[in-house]
Design a protein around this motif. Structure first.
Motif, PDB file in Angstrom:
ATOM      1  N   ARG A 154      45.813  41.256  33.446  1.00  0.00           N
ATOM      2  CA  ARG A 154      44.432  41.319  33.977  1.00  0.00           C
ATOM      3  C   ARG A 154      44.887  41.457  35.900  1.00  0.00           C
ATOM      4  O   ARG A 154      44.407  41.623  37.079  1.00  0.00           O
ATOM      5  CB  ARG A 154      43.737  40.176  33.711  1.00  0.00           C
ATOM      6  CG  ARG A 154      42.855  40.297  34.664  1.00  0.00           C
ATOM      7  CD  ARG A 154      41.050  39.171  33.947  1.00  0.00           C
ATOM      8  NE  ARG A 154      40.527  39.771  34.322  1.00  0.00           N
ATOM      9  CZ  ARG A 154      39.804  39.065  36.380  1.00  0.00           C
ATOM     10  NH1 ARG A 154      40.701  38.136  35.989  1.00  0.00           N
ATOM     11  NH2 ARG A 154      37.997  38.865  36.575  1.00  0.00           N
ATOM     12  N   LEU A 158      43.943  43.832  38.859  1.00  0.00           N
ATOM     13  CA  LEU A 158      43.273  43.267  40.150  1.00  0.00           C
ATOM     14  C   LEU A 158      44.684  43.237  41.388  1.00  0.00           C
ATOM     15  O   LEU A 158      44.235  44.008  42.053  1.00  0.00           O
ATOM     16  CB  LEU A 158      43.252  41.756  39.990  1.00  0.00           C
ATOM     17  CG  LEU A 158      41.837  42.056  38.578  1.00  0.00           C
ATOM     18  CD1 LEU A 158      41.598  40.710  38.384  1.00  0.00           C
ATOM     19  CD2 LEU A 158      40.584  42.745  39.476  1.00  0.00           C
ATOM     20  N   ARG A 162      43.400  45.265  44.292  1.00  0.00           N
ATOM     21  CA  ARG A 162      43.540  45.787  45.937  1.00  0.00           C
ATOM     22  C   ARG A 162      44.561  46.193  46.737  1.00  0.00           C
ATOM     23  O   ARG A 162      44.132  46.623  48.020  1.00  0.00           O
ATOM     24  CB  ARG A 162      43.716  43.752  45.834  1.00  0.00           C
ATOM     25  CG  ARG A 162      42.636  42.858  45.399  1.00  0.00           C
ATOM     26  CD  ARG A 162      42.548  41.227  45.814  1.00  0.00           C
ATOM     27  NE  ARG A 162      42.005  40.987  44.988  1.00  0.00           N
ATOM     28  CZ  ARG A 162      42.624  39.909  43.808  1.00  0.00           C
ATOM     29  NH1 ARG A 162      43.643  40.534  43.266  1.00  0.00           N
ATOM     30  NH2 ARG A 162      41.462  39.169  42.597  1.00  0.00           N
ATOM     31  N   ARG A 176      34.791  44.798  41.689  1.00  0.00           N
ATOM     32  CA  ARG A 176      35.083  44.020  40.143  1.00  0.00           C
ATOM     33  C   ARG A 176      36.257  45.187  39.643  1.00  0.00           C
ATOM     34  O   ARG A 176      35.503  45.945  39.700  1.00  0.00           O
ATOM     35  CB  ARG A 176      33.416  43.177  39.468  1.00  0.00           C
ATOM     36  CG  ARG A 176      33.228  42.059  40.594  1.00  0.00           C
ATOM     37  CD  ARG A 176      32.470  41.570  39.929  1.00  0.00           C
ATOM     38  NE  ARG A 176      31.745  40.928  41.031  1.00  0.00           N
ATOM     39  CZ  ARG A 176      31.484  40.005  41.494  1.00  0.00           C
ATOM     40  NH1 ARG A 176      32.136  38.796  40.853  1.00  0.00           N
ATOM     41  NH2 ARG A 176      31.038  39.061  42.549  1.00  0.00           N
ATOM     42  N   LEU A 177      36.635  44.752  38.691  1.00  0.00           N
ATOM     43  CA  LEU A 177      37.373  45.220  37.440  1.00  0.00           C
ATOM     44  C   LEU A 177      36.592  45.916  36.584  1.00  0.00           C
ATOM     45  O   LEU A 177      37.002  47.329  36.507  1.00  0.00           O
ATOM     46  CB  LEU A 177      38.714  44.994  36.809  1.00  0.00           C
ATOM     47  CG  LEU A 177      39.572  44.903  35.796  1.00  0.00           C
ATOM     48  CD1 LEU A 177      40.536  46.327  36.790  1.00  0.00           C
ATOM     49  CD2 LEU A 177      40.250  44.204  35.013  1.00  0.00           C
ATOM     50  N   ARG A 178      35.917  45.896  36.184  1.00  0.00           N
ATOM     51  CA  ARG A 178      34.825  46.872  35.709  1.00  0.00           C
ATOM     52  C   ARG A 178      34.219  47.584  36.271  1.00  0.00           C
ATOM     53  O   ARG A 178      33.529  48.528  35.326  1.00  0.00           O
ATOM     54  CB  ARG A 178      33.564  45.328  34.435  1.00  0.00           C
ATOM     55  CG  ARG A 178      33.063  44.426  35.731  1.00  0.00           C
ATOM     56  CD  ARG A 178      31.776  44.275  35.022  1.00  0.00           C
ATOM     57  NE  ARG A 178      30.947  44.015  35.448  1.00  0.00           N
ATOM     58  CZ  ARG A 178      30.366  42.393  34.903  1.00  0.00           C
ATOM     59  NH1 ARG A 178      31.034  41.523  34.349  1.00  0.00           N
ATOM     60  NH2 ARG A 178      29.690  42.038  35.774  1.00  0.00           N
ATOM     61  N   GLU A 179      33.739  48.147  37.760  1.00  0.00           N
ATOM     62  CA  GLU A 179      33.705  48.117  38.093  1.00  0.00           C
ATOM     63  C   GLU A 179      34.732  49.702  39.084  1.00  0.00           C
ATOM     64  O   GLU A 179      33.345  50.623  39.587  1.00  0.00           O
ATOM     65  CB  GLU A 179      32.413  48.032  39.634  1.00  0.00           C
ATOM     66  CG  GLU A 179      31.559  46.855  38.951  1.00  0.00           C
ATOM     67  CD  GLU A 179      31.518  46.255  40.183  1.00  0.00           C
ATOM     68  OE1 GLU A 179      31.455  45.915  41.367  1.00  0.00           O
ATOM     69  OE2 GLU A 179      30.318  45.741  40.275  1.00  0.00           O
ATOM     70  N   GLU A 187      33.600  52.042  43.586  1.00  0.00           N
ATOM     71  CA  GLU A 187      33.360  51.225  42.499  1.00  0.00           C
ATOM     72  C   GLU A 187      32.324  52.984  41.935  1.00  0.00           C
ATOM     73  O   GLU A 187      32.108  53.682  42.806  1.00  0.00           O
ATOM     74  CB  GLU A 187      32.119  50.242  42.977  1.00  0.00           C
ATOM     75  CG  GLU A 187      32.356  49.217  43.567  1.00  0.00           C
ATOM     76  CD  GLU A 187      31.648  47.568  44.634  1.00  0.00           C
ATOM     77  OE1 GLU A 187      30.133  47.471  43.791  1.00  0.00           O
ATOM     78  OE2 GLU A 187      31.420  47.365  45.351  1.00  0.00           O
ATOM     79  N   GLY A 193      26.857  44.189  39.815  1.00  0.00           N
ATOM     80  CA  GLY A 193      27.875  43.292  40.830  1.00  0.00           C
ATOM     81  C   GLY A 193      28.174  42.130  39.298  1.00  0.00           C
ATOM     82  O   GLY A 193      27.271  42.485  38.536  1.00  0.00           O
ATOM     83  N   GLY A 195      31.436  39.465  37.328  1.00  0.00           N
ATOM     84  CA  GLY A 195      32.817  38.793  36.849  1.00  0.00           C
ATOM     85  C   GLY A 195      33.675  40.336  36.823  1.00  0.00           C
ATOM     86  O   GLY A 195      33.070  41.093  35.990  1.00  0.00           O
ATOM     87  N   GLY A 196      34.596  39.942  37.526  1.00  0.00           N
ATOM     88  CA  GLY A 196      36.002  40.497  37.626  1.00  0.00           C
ATOM     89  C   GLY A 196      36.490  40.692  36.354  1.00  0.00           C
ATOM     90  O   GLY A 196      37.378  40.470  35.625  1.00  0.00           O
TER      91      GLY A 196
END
Length: 196
Positions: A154, A158, A162, A176-179, A187, A193, A195-196
């Protein structure tokens, strides 16, 4: 044509905007190409069909498997599994050493094998004198190591996002990662929004 010197004179914000515009010119989402869109649809149908098959199959196994089973290939199965686990550790170490994106895959595979190892050790020693040792090994060794590998994978994903975010000259919080979509750092439009 604009020279390098002229580009250096541009304010940082304008350079970043120019960079994003240039990336957008050649930035096609491969999954939108007709052949990949069709393949993606087939993969989704296949995965849903696998889930639909495995749910009743698991129920049938739960009702029909014998309580006790003798295996003639017990040692070969465990030796093969431990060899695969060793290979996963070695592959991950090599990928991390070489700074390859494959380190993410290596960590996911190694973590998964560690969880499987803990599961089978505990379940197959149930009711035997080896059970306490199997539980201790799972809780103090295999499962914490698996968590470290999953967290490492993870973190690498990430960090990659970045780095791309910054290299594209973007400002503001990193999505965030899920986006984050495949093949893009932006995104999803209308994403929520969290948590990632």
């Amino acid at each position: 044509m604009v020279s390098v010197e002229e580009l250096r004179e541009l304010p940082t914000e304008e350079r970043a905007e120019l960079l994003r515009a240039l990336i957008a010119l050649g930035d096609e989402d491969p999954l939108e190409l007709p052949r990949y869109r069709r393949r993606r649809g087939l993969v989704l149908v296949f995965l849903v069909a696998c889930c639909a098959w495995l749910i009743p199959w698991t129920v049938v196994l739960g009702l029909t498997l014998p309580q006790h089973y003798t295996s003639g290939q017990w040692s070969a199965a465990w030796i093969g599994f431990d060899a695969a686990l060793t290979a996963a550790f070695a592959f991950t170490a090599f990928a991390v050493w070489r700074r390859l994106q494959m380190a993410i895959l290596g960590q996911l595979v190694t973590g998964t094998l560690l969880v499987c190892d803990a599961w089978f050790d505990v379940m197959l020693s149930w009711g035997s004198g080896e059970f306490p040792v199997s539980v201790a090994t799972a809780l103090l060794g295999e499962l914490p190591l698996a968590v470290l590998f999953f967290m490492g994978a993870r973190t690498l994903v990430l960090t990659t996002v970045r780095a791309l975010w910054v290299r594209e000259g973007r400002t503001g919080p990193v999505p965030r990662l899920r986006e984050v979509r495949l093949f893009a750092v932006e995104e999803r439009p209308g994403s929520v929004g969290g948590g990632g």
